[in-house]
Design a protein around this motif. Structure first.
Motif, short mmCIF file in Angstrom:
data_model
loop_
_atom_site.label_atom_id
_atom_site.label_comp_id
_atom_site.label_asym_id
_atom_site.label_seq_id
_atom_site.Cartn_x
_atom_site.Cartn_y
_atom_site.Cartn_z
N MET A 7 0.83 -1.21 0.00
CA MET A 7 0.00 0.00 0.00
C MET A 7 0.86 1.26 0.00
O MET A 7 0.52 2.25 -0.66
CB MET A 7 -0.95 -0.01 1.20
CG MET A 7 -1.97 -1.14 1.16
SD MET A 7 -2.94 -1.20 -0.37
CE MET A 7 -3.98 0.22 -0.14
N LYS A 19 -7.92 5.35 -5.28
CA LYS A 19 -8.88 5.72 -4.25
C LYS A 19 -9.54 4.46 -3.71
O LYS A 19 -9.97 3.60 -4.47
CB LYS A 19 -9.94 6.64 -4.84
CG LYS A 19 -9.37 7.95 -5.34
CD LYS A 19 -10.42 8.79 -5.98
CE LYS A 19 -9.76 10.02 -6.58
NZ LYS A 19 -10.65 10.74 -7.46
N PHE A 20 -9.62 4.39 -2.38
CA PHE A 20 -10.23 3.25 -1.73
C PHE A 20 -11.39 3.73 -0.87
O PHE A 20 -11.31 4.76 -0.21
CB PHE A 20 -9.20 2.49 -0.87
CG PHE A 20 -8.10 1.90 -1.70
CD1 PHE A 20 -8.28 0.71 -2.39
CD2 PHE A 20 -6.89 2.56 -1.83
CE1 PHE A 20 -7.27 0.18 -3.17
CE2 PHE A 20 -5.87 2.04 -2.61
CZ PHE A 20 -6.07 0.84 -3.29
N SER A 21 -12.47 2.97 -0.89
CA SER A 21 -13.67 3.32 -0.14
C SER A 21 -13.47 3.05 1.35
O SER A 21 -12.61 2.26 1.73
CB SER A 21 -14.86 2.48 -0.63
OG SER A 21 -15.09 2.71 -2.00
N ILE A 23 -14.06 1.39 4.98
CA ILE A 23 -14.18 -0.03 5.26
C ILE A 23 -15.63 -0.50 5.34
O ILE A 23 -15.93 -1.64 5.02
CB ILE A 23 -13.39 -0.41 6.53
CG1 ILE A 23 -13.19 -1.90 6.57
CG2 ILE A 23 -14.11 0.08 7.78
CD1 ILE A 23 -11.95 -2.33 7.26
N ILE A 28 -17.56 -2.48 -4.01
CA ILE A 28 -16.13 -2.51 -4.34
C ILE A 28 -15.87 -1.51 -5.45
O ILE A 28 -16.48 -1.57 -6.52
CB ILE A 28 -15.70 -3.92 -4.79
CG1 ILE A 28 -15.84 -4.89 -3.63
CG2 ILE A 28 -14.26 -3.91 -5.31
CD1 ILE A 28 -15.56 -6.32 -3.99
N GLU A 30 -13.41 0.69 -8.21
CA GLU A 30 -12.54 0.29 -9.32
C GLU A 30 -11.11 -0.01 -8.85
O GLU A 30 -10.51 -1.01 -9.24
CB GLU A 30 -12.52 1.38 -10.38
CG GLU A 30 -11.75 1.00 -11.62
CD GLU A 30 -11.82 2.07 -12.69
OE1 GLU A 30 -10.86 2.15 -13.49
OE2 GLU A 30 -12.80 2.82 -12.75
N ASP A 31 -10.55 0.84 -8.01
CA ASP A 31 -9.18 0.64 -7.55
C ASP A 31 -9.07 -0.55 -6.59
O ASP A 31 -8.07 -1.25 -6.55
CB ASP A 31 -8.63 1.91 -6.91
CG ASP A 31 -8.50 3.04 -7.94
OD1 ASP A 31 -8.33 2.72 -9.14
OD2 ASP A 31 -8.57 4.21 -7.55
N GLU A 32 -10.13 -0.78 -5.81
CA GLU A 32 -10.16 -1.96 -4.94
C GLU A 32 -10.23 -3.23 -5.79
O GLU A 32 -9.56 -4.22 -5.49
CB GLU A 32 -11.36 -1.88 -4.00
CG GLU A 32 -11.23 -0.72 -3.04
CD GLU A 32 -12.54 -0.21 -2.49
OE1 GLU A 32 -12.50 0.41 -1.43
OE2 GLU A 32 -13.59 -0.44 -3.11
N ALA A 33 -11.01 -3.18 -6.85
CA ALA A 33 -11.10 -4.32 -7.76
C ALA A 33 -9.75 -4.57 -8.43
O ALA A 33 -9.36 -5.72 -8.64
CB ALA A 33 -12.18 -4.08 -8.81
N LEU A 35 -6.81 -4.01 -7.08
CA LEU A 35 -5.97 -4.67 -6.08
C LEU A 35 -6.36 -6.14 -5.94
O LEU A 35 -5.48 -7.02 -5.90
CB LEU A 35 -6.08 -3.94 -4.74
CG LEU A 35 -5.11 -4.35 -3.65
CD1 LEU A 35 -3.66 -4.21 -4.11
CD2 LEU A 35 -5.34 -3.53 -2.40
N LEU A 36 -7.64 -6.42 -5.86
CA LEU A 36 -8.08 -7.82 -5.79
C LEU A 36 -7.65 -8.59 -7.03
O LEU A 36 -7.24 -9.75 -6.96
CB LEU A 36 -9.61 -7.89 -5.64
CG LEU A 36 -10.16 -7.42 -4.30
CD1 LEU A 36 -11.68 -7.33 -4.37
CD2 LEU A 36 -9.72 -8.33 -3.18
#
Length: 100
Positions: A7, A19-21, A23, A28, A30-33, A35-36
């Motif tokens: 990170m 950008k992360f939402s 918790i 989810i 786009e940026d979290e997706a 990372l996944l």
């Protein structure tokens, strides 16, 4: 510590703003997706494809460090049975068999 390193590298060396939402967000982003998808890619894709993807996300000289951190995180996710699965393809009309 490997997740934190990944990170930090993404925060400092990313070629775009990630950008992360919060918790408690149920969607989810786009940026979290992304990372996944990286964790899934480490577990399942060809190494050259992963390196190409990382090269689009982070400064080239930081790719090896990010890769090392992500591989370590992925190994721990795998041990815990938490590797993200590939998205299921939605069925279309052409996929549904029918009889006349």
């Amino acid at each position: 510590p490997h997740f934190h390193m990944a990170m930090i590298l993404l925060g400092r060396e990313s070629l775009m703003t990630l950008k992360f939402s919060p918790i408690n967000c149920l969607v989810i982003g786009e940026d979290e997706a992304l990372l996944l998808g990286l964790f899934r890619s480490i577990a399942c894709d060809r190494p050259e494809r992963l390196l190409e993807t990382l090269g689009l996300i982070i400064a080239e000289d930081s790719v090896p460090s990010l890769l090392k951190a992500l591989v370590a995180v992925t190994l721990q996710l795998n041990k815990a049975g938490l590797i993200p699965e590939a998205p299921q393809r939605r069925r279309t009309r052409q996929d549904i068999p029918y009889h006349e």
